[in-house]
Design a protein around this motif. Sequence first.
Motif: not given
Length: 493
Positions: A440-446
């Motif tokens: 995932d790109p930085i800062g991206w997540g659930k």
Amino acid sequence: MWPFKLRTTKRLRSMLSKLEQHITMENSVLSEALVSYRQLDQLAYRMGLLSRDESFALRIAWWPMISVLGTFSSGKSTFINTYLGQDLQSTGNQAVDDKFTVVCYGGESEPRILPGMALNGDARFPFYQISREIEKVAEGEGRRIDSFLQLKTSNADHIKRKIIIDSPGFDADAQRNSILRISSHIIDLSDLVLLFFDARHPEPGAMQDTLNHLVEATVGRQDANKFMYILNQIDTAAREDNPEDVVGAWQRALAQKGLTAGRFFTIYNEKAAVQIDDETRKARFQKKRDADMADITARMAEVEVERSYRIVGGIEKLAKYIEESIVPELKGYISRWRTRVLWGDAVFAVIIAIIIGAGLSSIGMGLDGLSDWLVSNKVLAIVAGASVFSVYLLFHFWWRRRVARNIEKRIPEQKGPGDPNLRLSFRNSVSFNRSVFQPDPIGWGKRTIRKMEGIIQSANQQTEMLNDRYTDPSGKRSEIASLDSQDAGELKV
Ligand SMILES: Nc1nc2c(ncn2[C@@H]2O[C@H](COP(=O)(O)OP(=O)(O)OP(=O)(O)O)[C@@H](O)[C@H]2O)c(=O)[nH]1
Ligand SMILES: [Mg+2]
């Protein structure tokens, strides 16, 4: 006051608070929309999609904006003067306007004229930082913003809480890139675009550039219904044997550029019109003109409502755009980067193995000999292993940086003007402290996805609030007027 703490620059904070003051005064739903935009900013800062001196809130036009574009001498300025009930703009048969004029409300009876720089530096206007955009398409022109743009104030009641833009006659040959750039920027941001044509020259040749740049290039747009196509100065056709031919020629020219559906209007300006001697014909022309003018002015009055929906709708659009377009694109770049890094690592490991193997065989040591040596010289074995591993790590970090730089060069900084910054986000996503296996790109997540959903949900609530405010199932729209008069704010300069 923002409901969260932001680590942004002082300059940005001061611009946003100015904007907030105006919006709060004008429309309570929009001040909630501003909070949603700021929440999206927060996510974008973490993802590297925005730098901390930027805000999505400063990339949209908060004020209802009507632009008047079209061929030169088609009566754009005359139309605006009549709408304002004031001779604000110069008119004439030679090309008069050579720059865009942003007309907005000002309390004084005497109009004030401010240079383009005033617009470029003020986040409340849709030309905030336009010089940067111009600089991108025409180097050196960004500094000359005053020669393309100006601001005029008018104390006409009609213009309260609205911006109207008068433009130079459209003639792409003579137009520098900067003018074309500003035109597309204006079209993108406008809630309503009035496209003027001159009935004295309805043949395609005379309006070729307008047809190419303002019709052909815009017919397929999603927001195509914000365009109104106006054949002005139709009074001049009254003396023709067949005035309908003029309208027919114009509509055929538009159809050739793909415009078959849409709203077509034929009007003329009563004061500037030529005398129509035939009374029956005069009455017929007036009737058609009055009906079309009524439609145009009704639509101009509606822009405030359309603008509110545009701004609130923009929140979900932006969130979805990040989720469905920006993130997958970044994931693609990251995966390309990972594959190349892992291949490089593997090739390097093989090379190291070959070198070690060659070294060992040159001193006549086989695998058995090596394992005996490792067991009997544990300390030396650890030192040798650590050295090999360090060399490998040095290579790994040098190599991932190199691959990242190569990929970064091919990533467009922004896909379009005002878009999130893909390059910055990619750079942060593959920085040395990030695992190569992180997809995932930085800062991206659930967590981010959940927050994004929350923002979309509150945007939907804002839409409902707008529906409550602006729609009236019983068929009466009287409430709009009373609510609007409660909102006393107006854009004052
Ligand atoms: N007959 C007639 N003349 C008009 C009408 N509207 C404007 N004019 C005249 O057409 C000329 C051009 O009008 P402007 O308002 O300056 O046109 P414009 O589109 O702003 O022109 P540029 O700024 O040069 O592109 C002026 O002489 C106006 O008086 C109209 O409806 N009928
Ligand atoms: Mg003009």
